[in-house]
Write a protein that holds these residues in place. Structure first.
Motif, PDB file in Angstrom:
ATOM      1  N   VAL A  63    -125.866  53.393  44.623  1.00 23.61           N
ATOM      2  CA  VAL A  63    -125.023  54.140  43.683  1.00 23.61           C
ATOM      3  C   VAL A  63    -123.596  54.069  44.214  1.00 23.61           C
ATOM      4  CG1 VAL A  63    -124.575  56.356  42.579  1.00 23.61           C
ATOM      5  CG2 VAL A  63    -126.939  55.683  43.121  1.00 23.61           C
ATOM      6  N   SER A  64    -122.734  53.350  43.492  1.00 23.29           N
ATOM      7  CA  SER A  64    -121.362  53.119  43.953  1.00 23.29           C
ATOM      8  C   SER A  64    -120.351  53.728  42.994  1.00 23.29           C
ATOM      9  CB  SER A  64    -121.062  51.616  44.058  1.00 23.29           C
ATOM     10  OG  SER A  64    -121.910  50.970  44.965  1.00 23.29           O
ATOM     11  N   PRO A  65    -119.447  54.580  43.493  1.00 23.12           N
ATOM     12  CA  PRO A  65    -118.297  54.977  42.677  1.00 23.12           C
ATOM     13  C   PRO A  65    -117.264  53.859  42.717  1.00 23.12           C
ATOM     14  CG  PRO A  65    -118.218  56.063  44.814  1.00 23.12           C
ATOM     15  CD  PRO A  65    -119.462  55.230  44.809  1.00 23.12           C
ATOM     16  N   ILE A  66    -116.879  53.351  41.560  1.00 22.57           N
ATOM     17  CA  ILE A  66    -115.965  52.203  41.488  1.00 22.57           C
ATOM     18  C   ILE A  66    -114.602  52.680  41.004  1.00 22.57           C
ATOM     19  CG2 ILE A  66    -115.580  49.898  40.577  1.00 22.57           C
ATOM     20  CD1 ILE A  66    -118.098  50.180  42.331  1.00 22.57           C
ATOM     21  N   TYR A  67    -113.599  52.476  41.830  1.00 19.61           N
ATOM     22  CA  TYR A  67    -112.242  52.931  41.538  1.00 19.61           C
ATOM     23  C   TYR A  67    -111.663  52.145  40.372  1.00 19.61           C
ATOM     24  CZ  TYR A  67    -107.694  54.955  42.914  1.00 19.61           C
ATOM     25  OH  TYR A  67    -106.524  55.664  42.966  1.00 19.61           O
ATOM     26  N   LEU A  68    -111.045  52.831  39.425  1.00 19.28           N
ATOM     27  CA  LEU A  68    -110.533  52.183  38.216  1.00 19.28           C
ATOM     28  C   LEU A  68    -109.223  51.446  38.433  1.00 19.28           C
ATOM     29  CD1 LEU A  68    -111.082  54.945  35.499  1.00 19.28           C
ATOM     30  CD2 LEU A  68    -112.536  52.974  36.001  1.00 19.28           C
ATOM     31  N   HIS A  69    -108.402  51.920  39.355  1.00 22.43           N
ATOM     32  CA  HIS A  69    -107.046  51.412  39.469  1.00 22.43           C
ATOM     33  C   HIS A  69    -106.999  50.176  40.360  1.00 22.43           C
ATOM     34  CE1 HIS A  69    -106.035  55.159  37.539  1.00 22.43           C
ATOM     35  NE2 HIS A  69    -106.674  55.809  38.487  1.00 22.43           N
ATOM     36  N   PRO A  70    -106.397  49.085  39.904  1.00 24.64           N
ATOM     37  CA  PRO A  70    -106.413  47.839  40.675  1.00 24.64           C
ATOM     38  C   PRO A  70    -105.717  47.932  42.031  1.00 24.64           C
ATOM     39  CG  PRO A  70    -105.774  47.435  38.390  1.00 24.64           C
ATOM     40  CD  PRO A  70    -105.768  48.911  38.588  1.00 24.64           C
ATOM     41  N   VAL A  71    -104.682  48.763  42.136  1.00 21.36           N
ATOM     42  CA  VAL A  71    -103.902  48.827  43.366  1.00 21.36           C
ATOM     43  C   VAL A  71    -103.718  50.287  43.766  1.00 21.36           C
ATOM     44  CG1 VAL A  71    -101.706  48.264  44.478  1.00 21.36           C
ATOM     45  CG2 VAL A  71    -102.658  46.706  42.780  1.00 21.36           C
ATOM     46  N   THR A  72    -103.895  50.576  45.042  1.00 20.38           N
ATOM     47  CA  THR A  72    -103.655  51.913  45.551  1.00 20.38           C
ATOM     48  C   THR A  72    -102.298  51.958  46.262  1.00 20.38           C
ATOM     49  OG1 THR A  72    -104.628  51.510  47.733  1.00 20.38           O
ATOM     50  CG2 THR A  72    -106.128  52.168  45.961  1.00 20.38           C
ATOM     51  N   GLU A  73    -101.840  53.170  46.527  1.00 21.40           N
ATOM     52  CA  GLU A  73    -100.580  53.321  47.258  1.00 21.40           C
ATOM     53  C   GLU A  73    -100.685  52.683  48.637  1.00 21.40           C
ATOM     54  OE1 GLU A  73     -97.471  56.841  48.683  1.00 21.40           O
ATOM     55  OE2 GLU A  73     -99.294  57.343  47.577  1.00 21.40           O
ATOM     56  N   TYR A  74    -101.849  52.783  49.253  1.00 22.48           N
ATOM     57  CA  TYR A  74    -102.062  52.165  50.562  1.00 22.48           C
ATOM     58  C   TYR A  74    -101.893  50.650  50.485  1.00 22.48           C
ATOM     59  CZ  TYR A  74    -104.535  50.773  54.832  1.00 22.48           C
ATOM     60  OH  TYR A  74    -104.884  50.208  56.035  1.00 22.48           O
ATOM     61  N   ASP A  75    -102.425  50.023  49.414  1.00 23.98           N
ATOM     62  CA  ASP A  75    -102.255  48.581  49.228  1.00 23.98           C
ATOM     63  C   ASP A  75    -100.782  48.219  49.095  1.00 23.98           C
ATOM     64  OD1 ASP A  75    -105.031  48.112  49.208  1.00 23.98           O
ATOM     65  OD2 ASP A  75    -105.139  48.575  47.066  1.00 23.98           O
TER      66      ASP A  75
ATOM     67  N   PHE B  62     -98.695  45.702  51.553  1.00 26.36           N
ATOM     68  CA  PHE B  62     -98.068  44.502  51.004  1.00 26.36           C
ATOM     69  C   PHE B  62     -96.563  44.514  51.286  1.00 26.36           C
ATOM     70  CE2 PHE B  62     -96.208  42.100  47.411  1.00 26.36           C
ATOM     71  CZ  PHE B  62     -96.856  40.875  47.621  1.00 26.36           C
ATOM     72  N   GLY B  63     -95.946  45.685  51.120  1.00 22.19           N
ATOM     73  CA  GLY B  63     -94.520  45.775  51.379  1.00 22.19           C
ATOM     74  C   GLY B  63     -94.172  45.476  52.837  1.00 22.19           C
ATOM     75  N   GLU B  64     -95.040  45.903  53.754  1.00 23.92           N
ATOM     76  CA  GLU B  64     -94.796  45.627  55.165  1.00 23.92           C
ATOM     77  C   GLU B  64     -94.867  44.129  55.456  1.00 23.92           C
ATOM     78  OE1 GLU B  64     -97.722  47.979  57.068  1.00 23.92           O
ATOM     79  OE2 GLU B  64     -96.541  49.834  57.015  1.00 23.92           O
ATOM     80  N   LYS B  65     -95.762  43.423  54.779  1.00 19.78           N
ATOM     81  CA  LYS B  65     -95.884  41.970  54.979  1.00 19.78           C
ATOM     82  C   LYS B  65     -94.659  41.221  54.470  1.00 19.78           C
ATOM     83  CE  LYS B  65    -100.925  41.783  54.835  1.00 19.78           C
ATOM     84  NZ  LYS B  65    -102.111  41.259  54.096  1.00 19.78           N
ATOM     85  N   LEU B  66     -94.000  41.784  53.446  1.00 18.65           N
ATOM     86  CA  LEU B  66     -92.835  41.113  52.863  1.00 18.65           C
ATOM     87  C   LEU B  66     -91.556  41.317  53.688  1.00 18.65           C
ATOM     88  CD1 LEU B  66     -93.145  41.692  49.017  1.00 18.65           C
ATOM     89  CD2 LEU B  66     -93.415  39.561  50.262  1.00 18.65           C
ATOM     90  N   LYS B  67     -91.573  42.255  54.601  1.00 18.76           N
ATOM     91  CA  LYS B  67     -90.366  42.546  55.392  1.00 18.76           C
ATOM     92  C   LYS B  67     -90.043  41.394  56.333  1.00 18.76           C
ATOM     93  CE  LYS B  67     -90.856  47.583  55.274  1.00 18.76           C
ATOM     94  NZ  LYS B  67     -91.109  48.812  56.057  1.00 18.76           N
TER      95      LYS B  67
END
Length: 244
Positions: free
Chosen positions: A223-235, A239-244
């Motif tokens: 039984v898995s709760p599946i998150y609806l939103h493709p991107v989280t604030e953590y993501d 990603f922003g740190e990798k672009l620096k």
């Protein structure tokens, strides 16, 4: 409880009939595709009409996709506003990254997008045999609990192993990373055109404890709760740190 049943295997699927029988004490409406729509993902019909054909009392065959079945029903194609949408029982698993392709999952996701609890249910096979009894029984016994556990940021994805015993325990899981072994077979026809067919062996997954794949392989219901939103604030931060 008012329950809308749908699937991606079509209105005549035995998995859908099994759910109908198991949930008959509730107020049911069935809206399912008029033919198989496996692998249709979350496609919706925007540029053409969608037909609802009566297929028995409280049953409608929809010319669209599984997501269409929910989208059009809730927006008024039928006079039935459900308390929950149950999609399935799918023939075979919808584990991990299968959820990207799955029409079964898309119908449950569409319900959650519209503020209605959405539950996707899939049944694993064993040597090309399938038995829907354990999946149907689990949903019938736990439908109220599942609805109460739902929240607007998720839909619920359930995978049931082949029932080798009368009673199956369940675990709360997270989606696995599926490993696909797809191949393409080509055939040049007498008309001069080349046709391509997708083939390959059954996918497996990275064997991590706590994943849906690991759980069904240990003969437990996932039984898995599946998150609806493709991107989280953590993501976004990562990603922003990798672009620096």
């Amino acid at each position: 409880m008012k329950i809308l049943l749908t699937n991606d295997d079509g209105i005549e699927s035995p998995g859908l009939r099994s759910l109908e029988e198991a949930l008959k004490s509730h107020e049911l409406c069935i809206v399912a595709p008029d033919g198989e729509r496996s692998g249709s993902s979350h496609r919706i019909t925007l540029k053409a009409p969608v037909k609802f054909a009566t297929a028995g009392h409280g049953r409608f065959a929809c010319s669209g996709t599984p997501a269409d079945c929910v989208l059009y029903s809730v927006h008024g194609a039928i006079d039935f506003l459900p308390d929950v949408v149950v999609s399935g029982i799918n023939i075979g698993p919808n584990l991990g990254t299968d959820l990207i392709y799955s029409g079964t999952a898309a119908a449950a996701r569409q319900a959650a997008f519209m503020g209605i609890p959405g539950i996707a249910v899939s049944q694993l096979l064993k040597e090309n045999r399938i038995d829907y009894s354990a999946a149907s029984m689990f949903i019938a016994r736990n439908i109220e609990r599942l609805v109460n556990a739902w929240d607007e940021d998720h839909f619920i994805n359930i995978n049931v192993p082949y029932p080798d015993s009368d009673s199956l325990e369940y675990e709360i899981t997270h989606p696995s990373r599926r490993i696909y072994h797809d191949t393409v077979e080509s055939y040049t026809a007498p008309d001069g055109h080349t046709y391509h067919f997708l083939s390959g062996t059954f996918p497996d997954a990275t064997p991590l404890r706590g994943t849906d794949w690991d759980t069904v392989n240990r003969k437990r219901i996932s039984v898995s709760p599946i998150y609806l939103h493709p991107v989280t604030e953590y993501d976004m931060v990562k990603f922003g740190e990798k672009l620096k």
